[in-house]
Scaffold this motif. Structure first.
Motif, PDB file in Angstrom:
ATOM      1  N   PHE A   1     -39.435  16.179  -8.476  1.00  0.00           N
ATOM      2  CA  PHE A   1     -38.901  16.138  -9.840  1.00  0.00           C
ATOM      3  C   PHE A   1     -40.002  16.065 -10.881  1.00  0.00           C
ATOM      4  O   PHE A   1     -39.904  16.648 -11.945  1.00  0.00           O
ATOM      5  CB  PHE A   1     -38.020  14.903 -10.041  1.00  0.00           C
ATOM      6  CG  PHE A   1     -36.798  14.876  -9.190  1.00  0.00           C
ATOM      7  CD1 PHE A   1     -36.021  16.009  -9.027  1.00  0.00           C
ATOM      8  CD2 PHE A   1     -36.417  13.706  -8.558  1.00  0.00           C
ATOM      9  CE1 PHE A   1     -34.886  15.976  -8.241  1.00  0.00           C
ATOM     10  CE2 PHE A   1     -35.276  13.669  -7.781  1.00  0.00           C
ATOM     11  CZ  PHE A   1     -34.514  14.798  -7.609  1.00  0.00           C
TER      12      PHE A   1
ATOM     13  N   THR B   1     -32.036  25.991 -15.842  1.00  0.00           N
ATOM     14  CA  THR B   1     -31.726  25.588 -14.464  1.00  0.00           C
ATOM     15  C   THR B   1     -30.309  25.029 -14.332  1.00  0.00           C
ATOM     16  O   THR B   1     -29.681  25.197 -13.299  1.00  0.00           O
ATOM     17  CB  THR B   1     -32.706  24.512 -13.943  1.00  0.00           C
ATOM     18  OG1 THR B   1     -32.686  23.395 -14.825  1.00  0.00           O
ATOM     19  CG2 THR B   1     -34.122  25.050 -13.840  1.00  0.00           C
ATOM     20  N   ASP B   2     -29.830  24.374 -15.379  1.00  0.00           N
ATOM     21  CA  ASP B   2     -28.552  23.658 -15.264  1.00  0.00           C
ATOM     22  C   ASP B   2     -27.470  24.161 -16.196  1.00  0.00           C
ATOM     23  O   ASP B   2     -26.354  23.672 -16.140  1.00  0.00           O
ATOM     24  CB  ASP B   2     -28.754  22.181 -15.625  1.00  0.00           C
ATOM     25  CG  ASP B   2     -29.388  21.398 -14.524  1.00  0.00           C
ATOM     26  OD1 ASP B   2     -30.248  21.964 -13.846  1.00  0.00           O
ATOM     27  OD2 ASP B   2     -29.009  20.235 -14.341  1.00  0.00           O
TER      28      ASP B   2
ATOM     29  N   ARG C   1     -27.106  23.457 -19.301  1.00  0.00           N
ATOM     30  CA  ARG C   1     -26.576  22.458 -20.214  1.00  0.00           C
ATOM     31  C   ARG C   1     -27.654  22.052 -21.218  1.00  0.00           C
ATOM     32  O   ARG C   1     -28.827  22.390 -21.058  1.00  0.00           O
ATOM     33  CB  ARG C   1     -26.004  21.242 -19.473  1.00  0.00           C
ATOM     34  CG  ARG C   1     -26.983  20.490 -18.649  1.00  0.00           C
ATOM     35  CD  ARG C   1     -26.254  19.511 -17.743  1.00  0.00           C
ATOM     36  NE  ARG C   1     -27.238  18.776 -16.962  1.00  0.00           N
ATOM     37  CZ  ARG C   1     -27.777  17.633 -17.334  1.00  0.00           C
ATOM     38  NH1 ARG C   1     -27.435  17.071 -18.474  1.00  0.00           N
ATOM     39  NH2 ARG C   1     -28.675  17.030 -16.582  1.00  0.00           N
TER      40      ARG C   1
ATOM     41  N   ARG D   1     -33.020  12.379 -17.178  1.00  0.00           N
ATOM     42  CA  ARG D   1     -33.045  13.801 -16.896  1.00  0.00           C
ATOM     43  C   ARG D   1     -33.851  14.065 -15.635  1.00  0.00           C
ATOM     44  O   ARG D   1     -33.615  14.998 -14.909  1.00  0.00           O
ATOM     45  CB  ARG D   1     -33.664  14.535 -18.069  1.00  0.00           C
ATOM     46  CG  ARG D   1     -33.068  15.884 -18.248  1.00  0.00           C
ATOM     47  CD  ARG D   1     -33.832  16.655 -19.255  1.00  0.00           C
ATOM     48  NE  ARG D   1     -33.931  15.941 -20.513  1.00  0.00           N
ATOM     49  CZ  ARG D   1     -34.886  16.202 -21.389  1.00  0.00           C
ATOM     50  NH1 ARG D   1     -35.784  17.113 -21.120  1.00  0.00           N
ATOM     51  NH2 ARG D   1     -34.944  15.565 -22.520  1.00  0.00           N
TER      52      ARG D   1
ATOM     53  N   PHE E   1     -40.526  19.077 -13.055  1.00  0.00           N
ATOM     54  CA  PHE E   1     -40.419  20.375 -12.401  1.00  0.00           C
ATOM     55  C   PHE E   1     -38.987  20.888 -12.396  1.00  0.00           C
ATOM     56  O   PHE E   1     -38.043  20.124 -12.303  1.00  0.00           O
ATOM     57  CB  PHE E   1     -40.903  20.280 -10.952  1.00  0.00           C
ATOM     58  CG  PHE E   1     -42.323  19.841 -10.835  1.00  0.00           C
ATOM     59  CD1 PHE E   1     -43.355  20.721 -11.111  1.00  0.00           C
ATOM     60  CD2 PHE E   1     -42.644  18.538 -10.478  1.00  0.00           C
ATOM     61  CE1 PHE E   1     -44.678  20.312 -11.018  1.00  0.00           C
ATOM     62  CE2 PHE E   1     -43.962  18.122 -10.379  1.00  0.00           C
ATOM     63  CZ  PHE E   1     -44.974  19.014 -10.654  1.00  0.00           C
TER      64      PHE E   1
ATOM     65  N   SER F   1     -28.911  25.864  -8.023  1.00  0.00           N
ATOM     66  CA  SER F   1     -29.739  27.015  -8.310  1.00  0.00           C
ATOM     67  C   SER F   1     -31.080  26.908  -7.591  1.00  0.00           C
ATOM     68  O   SER F   1     -31.954  27.706  -7.784  1.00  0.00           O
ATOM     69  CB  SER F   1     -29.961  27.115  -9.811  1.00  0.00           C
ATOM     70  OG  SER F   1     -30.459  25.899 -10.281  1.00  0.00           O
ATOM     71  N   LEU F   2     -31.213  25.913  -6.800  1.00  0.00           N
ATOM     72  CA  LEU F   2     -32.492  25.698  -6.134  1.00  0.00           C
ATOM     73  C   LEU F   2     -32.406  25.997  -4.664  1.00  0.00           C
ATOM     74  O   LEU F   2     -31.439  25.687  -4.019  1.00  0.00           O
ATOM     75  CB  LEU F   2     -32.842  24.218  -6.241  1.00  0.00           C
ATOM     76  CG  LEU F   2     -33.769  23.863  -7.351  1.00  0.00           C
ATOM     77  CD1 LEU F   2     -34.172  22.427  -7.190  1.00  0.00           C
ATOM     78  CD2 LEU F   2     -34.992  24.747  -7.298  1.00  0.00           C
ATOM     79  N   CYS F   3     -33.440  26.494  -4.158  1.00  0.00           N
ATOM     80  CA  CYS F   3     -33.441  26.766  -2.741  1.00  0.00           C
ATOM     81  C   CYS F   3     -34.806  26.453  -2.210  1.00  0.00           C
ATOM     82  O   CYS F   3     -35.768  26.470  -2.925  1.00  0.00           O
ATOM     83  CB  CYS F   3     -33.203  28.228  -2.494  1.00  0.00           C
ATOM     84  SG  CYS F   3     -31.582  28.672  -2.978  1.00  0.00           S
TER      85      CYS F   3
ATOM     86  N   ARG G   1     -30.528  16.187 -11.612  1.00  0.00           N
ATOM     87  CA  ARG G   1     -29.698  16.735 -12.665  1.00  0.00           C
ATOM     88  C   ARG G   1     -28.494  17.345 -12.003  1.00  0.00           C
ATOM     89  O   ARG G   1     -28.642  18.156 -11.106  1.00  0.00           O
ATOM     90  CB  ARG G   1     -30.464  17.824 -13.408  1.00  0.00           C
ATOM     91  CG  ARG G   1     -31.779  17.325 -13.909  1.00  0.00           C
ATOM     92  CD  ARG G   1     -32.685  18.483 -14.200  1.00  0.00           C
ATOM     93  NE  ARG G   1     -33.983  17.990 -14.649  1.00  0.00           N
ATOM     94  CZ  ARG G   1     -35.013  18.788 -14.854  1.00  0.00           C
ATOM     95  NH1 ARG G   1     -34.894  20.076 -14.655  1.00  0.00           N
ATOM     96  NH2 ARG G   1     -36.148  18.294 -15.250  1.00  0.00           N
ATOM     97  N   PRO G   2     -27.328  16.960 -12.425  1.00  0.00           N
ATOM     98  CA  PRO G   2     -26.149  17.500 -11.764  1.00  0.00           C
ATOM     99  C   PRO G   2     -26.208  19.020 -11.782  1.00  0.00           C
ATOM    100  O   PRO G   2     -26.532  19.607 -12.803  1.00  0.00           O
ATOM    101  CB  PRO G   2     -25.001  17.003 -12.636  1.00  0.00           C
ATOM    102  CG  PRO G   2     -25.553  15.902 -13.453  1.00  0.00           C
ATOM    103  CD  PRO G   2     -27.035  16.101 -13.550  1.00  0.00           C
ATOM    104  N   GLY G   3     -25.932  19.609 -10.670  1.00  0.00           N
ATOM    105  CA  GLY G   3     -25.860  21.067 -10.625  1.00  0.00           C
ATOM    106  C   GLY G   3     -27.191  21.727 -10.375  1.00  0.00           C
ATOM    107  O   GLY G   3     -27.255  22.884 -10.012  1.00  0.00           O
ATOM    108  N   GLN G   4     -28.273  20.985 -10.538  1.00  0.00           N
ATOM    109  CA  GLN G   4     -29.561  21.635 -10.407  1.00  0.00           C
ATOM    110  C   GLN G   4     -29.751  22.207  -9.020  1.00  0.00           C
ATOM    111  O   GLN G   4     -30.259  23.291  -8.834  1.00  0.00           O
ATOM    112  CB  GLN G   4     -30.678  20.633 -10.678  1.00  0.00           C
ATOM    113  CG  GLN G   4     -32.042  21.263 -10.566  1.00  0.00           C
ATOM    114  CD  GLN G   4     -33.116  20.260 -10.938  1.00  0.00           C
ATOM    115  OE1 GLN G   4     -33.116  19.127 -10.486  1.00  0.00           O
ATOM    116  NE2 GLN G   4     -34.030  20.673 -11.773  1.00  0.00           N
TER     117      GLN G   4
ATOM    118  N   ARG H   1     -35.755  27.890 -10.062  1.00  0.00           N
ATOM    119  CA  ARG H   1     -34.565  28.736  -9.976  1.00  0.00           C
ATOM    120  C   ARG H   1     -34.934  30.074  -9.395  1.00  0.00           C
ATOM    121  O   ARG H   1     -36.033  30.567  -9.609  1.00  0.00           O
ATOM    122  CB  ARG H   1     -33.945  28.931 -11.358  1.00  0.00           C
ATOM    123  CG  ARG H   1     -32.443  29.129 -11.295  1.00  0.00           C
ATOM    124  CD  ARG H   1     -31.865  29.501 -12.644  1.00  0.00           C
ATOM    125  NE  ARG H   1     -31.488  30.905 -12.660  1.00  0.00           N
ATOM    126  CZ  ARG H   1     -30.893  31.478 -13.705  1.00  0.00           C
ATOM    127  NH1 ARG H   1     -30.654  30.794 -14.799  1.00  0.00           N
ATOM    128  NH2 ARG H   1     -30.560  32.752 -13.636  1.00  0.00           N
TER     129      ARG H   1
END
Ligand SMILES: Nc1nc2c(ncn2[C@@H]2O[C@H](COP(=O)(O)OP(=O)(O)OP(=O)(O)O)[C@@H](O)[C@H]2O)c(=O)[nH]1
Ligand SMILES: [Mg+2]
Lengths: 256, 226
Positions: A106, B27-28, B30, A207, B43, A217-219, A211-214, B46
């Protein structure tokens, strides 16, 4: 224990860095005396070249609310950006990506802008507080038989950081938004955290923590990134402990 | 999920211009109305799809505040792309661009693609820097330029994706020296230029979701909303 290939240096790359920077990457890392943890292995997997060779002292935690409700898993580590340093100067925070549990980094924070406190010793809880006012609570996740010892290492580290960096608290100006707590702790205060009005930030304001949802989109790569067996040059397994340089006994009491 | 390339991005610019918000929006999807001053670096990552190739963007969101400046300099190394951000409602953030650009040029590869971003385009009534000024600065210094709003998401995807397209174009032109180390188990070639190649056996040629349609848009600041 061998390394595949040397990272190439950028021509005319970053030459200098202040404390907490990372230009001075140790070529031969100081050896932490414990088995590489998840975060260390994650960094060795290669997506972050600059952090590859950082020896890290790390533990697994769960983030808890101030009252102790469990929120999410966090791996926290400290590292020295240069082998010449006596004490770590960087804090690393990571956590699992939601979709596959792979660790993701993070952030990387100069320790001079972070304060660590014992929040609740009986529950192995630390408080991490940024100089900007953000704060959160972490509870150590470790086997019952090693938990006290591991927590004790964090407490020793936190003392050492505090007593060795009395002058290291770099003046910090808030240009843009108001500091949340100007009644900042004194340098010589007890390291067990004082009760304070502002308390920890609610989770949704952190933050930096998941982060919710992050994760959606991450792999990460199935193989190198998540592979727990990644080997690690320069790390030896002499049993758990702080990296040698940071683990000298501290004269300060380990708890109140 | 696998990828063909990993590009390191760095987001730089004065404090409060909206760097962290741009990342969060990207990324989110929002927006964060409160300014949580960044310390050190946070960091984000995506996947995007450029030309049928899965590309992972590893994004370093740095601290803009002056007290962190020397630390921020140490993060440039190895970046393939930079988003240099100013706030269209605060002229001083535009005036500081030259010094940010100097840092960027000094501490990163000369091939690094720099996208100049005038953020907060939703605050038209408080505008302090004309779009033409941003365009002129970009032209003069060889940067790509867009105005964005991290609040409304206007042009945010485009800013990140167009930067990736430009890096990809440079790779194809051979300006970046990228070659895979076939057969290594580590499967990454660590590059000084901020580009890594994903594991050979995993290179995906399929066209991914969302990003692919957007990526066919024209580069530039005229994508409508801003
Ligand atoms: N109206 C509007 N406000 C924005 C926009 N982007 C960011 N903001 C606001 O601007 C403030 C600063 O945003 P951040 O993203 O935290 O700024 P930063 O550049 O990361 O600042 P540092 O971390 O200190 O370097 C916040 O209060 C945001 O809500 C935007 O596009 N429109
Ligand atoms: Mg920020």
């Amino acid at each position: 224990m061998k390394r595949g290939h040397e990272p190439k240096q950028a021509p005319g790359g970053a030459g200098e860095a202040g404390p907490g920077g990372m230009a001075e990457r140790p070529l031969v890392p100081a050896c932490p005396t414990r088995r590489p943890g998840r975060l260390q292995r994650h960094l060795l997997s290669g997506e972050f070249d600059q952090l590859r060779d950082l020896p890290i002292f790390e533990s697994n935690f769960v983030q808890v609310t101030r009252l102790g409700e469990v929120a999410n898993k966090v791996t926290m580590g400290v590292a020295a950006s240069s082998p010449a340093l006596e004490l770590p100067d960087l804090l690393l925070l990571a956590g699992p990506a939601k979709e596959n549990g792979c660790l993701q980094l993070f952030g990387l924070f100069p320790l001079q802008f972070v304060q660590l406190f014992v929040h609740d010793e009986s529950r192995w809880q630390l408080k991490v507080k940024f100089r900007t006012g953000r704060a959160f609570y972490l509870q150590l996740r470790a086997a019952p038989e090693t938990r006290n010892r591991e927590f004790g290492q964090w407490v020793r580290l936190l003392y050492r950081l505090r007593f060795h960096s009395a002058q290291g608290a770099v003046p910090f100006t808030q240009e843009y938004s108001a500091l949340e707590d100007d009644e900042e702790e004194d340098e010589d205060e007890d390291l067990t955290e004082q009760e304070e009005v502002s308390g920890g930030a609610p989770l949704e304001n952190l933050r930096l923590l998941p982060r919710p949802g992050q994760a959606l989109s991450l792999c990460c790569l199935p193989s190198p990134t998540c592979h727990p067996e990644t080997s690690c040059r320069g790390l030896n397994a002499e049993g758990p402990g702080l990296p040698r340089l940071w683990s000298q006994p501290c004269s300060a009491p380990a708890s109140r | 999920m696998t990828y063909a390339y990993l590009f390191k991005y760095i987001i730089i610019g004065d404090t409060g211009v909206g760097k962290s918000c741009l990342l969060l929006q990207f990324t989110d999807k929002r927006f964060q109305p409160v300014h949580d001053l960044t310390i050190g670096v946070e960091f984000g990552a995506r996947m995007v799809n450029i030309d049928g190739k899965q590309i992972k963007l590893q994004i370093w969101d740095t601290a803009g505040q002056e007290s962190f400046r020397s630390i921020t300099r140490s993060y440039y190394r190895g970046a393939a792309g930079a988003l240099l951000v100013y706030d269209i409602t605060r002229r001083e953030t535009f005036n500081h661009l030259t010094s940010w650009l100097e840092d960027a040029r000094q501490h990163s590869s000369s091939n690094m693609v720099i996208m100049l971003i005038g953020n907060k385009s939703d605050l038209e009534s408080r505008r302090d820097v004309k779009r033409e000024e941003g365009e002129a600065f970009a032209r003069e210094h060889g940067l790509i330029f867009m105005e964005t709003s991290a609040k409304t998401a206007c042009n945010v995807e485009e800013a990140f994706i167009n930067t990736a397209k430009e890096i990809y174009r440079k790779i194809q032109q051979g300006l970046f020296d990228v070659h895979n180390e076939v057969g290594t188990t580590a499967s990454f070639l660590l590059q000084a230029n901020g580009i890594k190649i994903g594991p050979q056996q995993c290179i995906s040629t399929s066209v991914g979701p969302s990003a692919s349609q957007r990526s066919s848009r024209d580069m530039g600041s005229d994508s409508g909303c801003c």
